[in-house]
Design a protein around this motif. Structure first.
Motif, PDB file in Angstrom:
ATOM      1  N   ILE A 112      53.452   4.630  -9.656  1.00  0.00           N
ATOM      2  CA  ILE A 112      52.528   5.698  -9.832  1.00  0.00           C
ATOM      3  C   ILE A 112      52.569   6.681  -8.617  1.00  0.00           C
ATOM      4  O   ILE A 112      52.374   7.707  -8.895  1.00  0.00           O
ATOM      5  N   LEU A 114      55.217   9.389 -10.156  1.00  0.00           N
ATOM      6  CA  LEU A 114      54.543  10.118 -11.121  1.00  0.00           C
ATOM      7  C   LEU A 114      53.517  11.159 -10.288  1.00  0.00           C
ATOM      8  O   LEU A 114      53.769  12.454 -10.614  1.00  0.00           O
ATOM      9  N   TYR A 166      53.127  20.235 -17.319  1.00  0.00           N
ATOM     10  CA  TYR A 166      53.574  18.800 -17.194  1.00  0.00           C
ATOM     11  C   TYR A 166      52.952  18.105 -15.578  1.00  0.00           C
ATOM     12  O   TYR A 166      52.554  17.067 -16.057  1.00  0.00           O
ATOM     13  N   PHE A 170      50.946  14.831 -15.260  1.00  0.00           N
ATOM     14  CA  PHE A 170      51.396  13.729 -14.362  1.00  0.00           C
ATOM     15  C   PHE A 170      50.587  13.355 -13.515  1.00  0.00           C
ATOM     16  O   PHE A 170      50.299  12.033 -13.236  1.00  0.00           O
ATOM     17  N   VAL A 221      47.624  11.478 -15.358  1.00  0.00           N
ATOM     18  CA  VAL A 221      48.319   9.942 -15.984  1.00  0.00           C
ATOM     19  C   VAL A 221      48.434   9.320 -14.852  1.00  0.00           C
ATOM     20  O   VAL A 221      48.161   7.816 -15.012  1.00  0.00           O
ATOM     21  N   LEU A 261      46.754   5.556 -15.158  1.00  0.00           N
ATOM     22  CA  LEU A 261      47.616   4.191 -14.747  1.00  0.00           C
ATOM     23  C   LEU A 261      46.919   3.355 -13.726  1.00  0.00           C
ATOM     24  O   LEU A 261      47.169   2.171 -13.768  1.00  0.00           O
TER      25      LEU A 261
END
Lengths: 58, 140
Positions: free
Chosen positions: B54, B57, B112, B116, B119, B123
């Motif tokens: 994580i 990301l 993007y 990222f 997300v 997550l």
């Protein structure tokens, strides 16, 4: 810094598959298999969708 | 008859009070640090992998100059994005304190990057739920 869409998509697939596999399965073996399965699906679907969009734009 | 009913009611109340007990420490640890709930419960390997995944990301999103969503009650999408970002815990809070603001989406990969960061927070919600399941004994 990440400059390519493919690299970004691969990194996204890698991380998301890892988290899904770790949190979704019980044993280490199941997690590993699930990670490989999810990562493969992510990559295959991404590549397939990319080519489809490419053909759609022609 | 009534004593048996009272006993059953007492047992039910005891059972309910046991099930309602929420393990706050692992949940807060999991929110603040991705994988922190697992580390708190001595699941070192899983915790480290979740933290690495994580954080990677999130950092990649920042490196790509992704933007952070703002709290805007009039705009539902923006607010939901903010809540998702907030789920990254200390990563998000630390970034906010640095005054990070990439401005408008200028860089080609910024979109993007925004996803990222978003997300990474979502997550981490999975990690929080997993840490909760471990804490209540539903998972190992």
């Amino acid at each position: 810094m990440i400059q390519s869409h493919l690299t970004a998509a691969l990194l996204f697939s890698l991380v998301t598959s890892a988290v899904f596999a770790i949190t979704g399965k019980e044993t280490d073996r199941e997690r590993l298999l699930n990670f490989v399965w999810l990562f493969s699906l992510f990559v295959i679907v991404t590549l397939a969708a990319s080519w489809l969009m490419n053909f759609g734009h022609r | 008859m009534s004593s048996a009913r009272n006993k059953m009611a007492q047992e039910l109340a005891t059972e309910q009070s046991q099930t309602i007990k929420i393990p706050l420490a692992p949940i807060i640890a999991a929110w603040l640090i991705p994988g922190g709930g697992h580390l708190w419960q001595r699941r070192w390997g899983r915790g480290a992998l979740l933290l690495l995944s994580i954080a990677t990301l999130f950092v990649a999103g920042v490196a790509m100059q992704g933007r952070l969503f703002k709290l805007a009650p009039a705009n539902l999408v923006e607010t939901l994005g903010f809540l998702s970002d907030l789920c990254s815990g200390l990563l998000f809070i630390a970034l906010k304190f640095t005054g990070y603001d990439p401005g408008e989406l200028g860089a080609p990969m910024a979109d993007y990057g925004t996803k990222f960061i978003l997300v990474a927070g979502l997550l981490n919600v999975l990690c929080i739920l997993d840490a909760y399941d471990i804490a209540i004994g539903k998972k190992n």
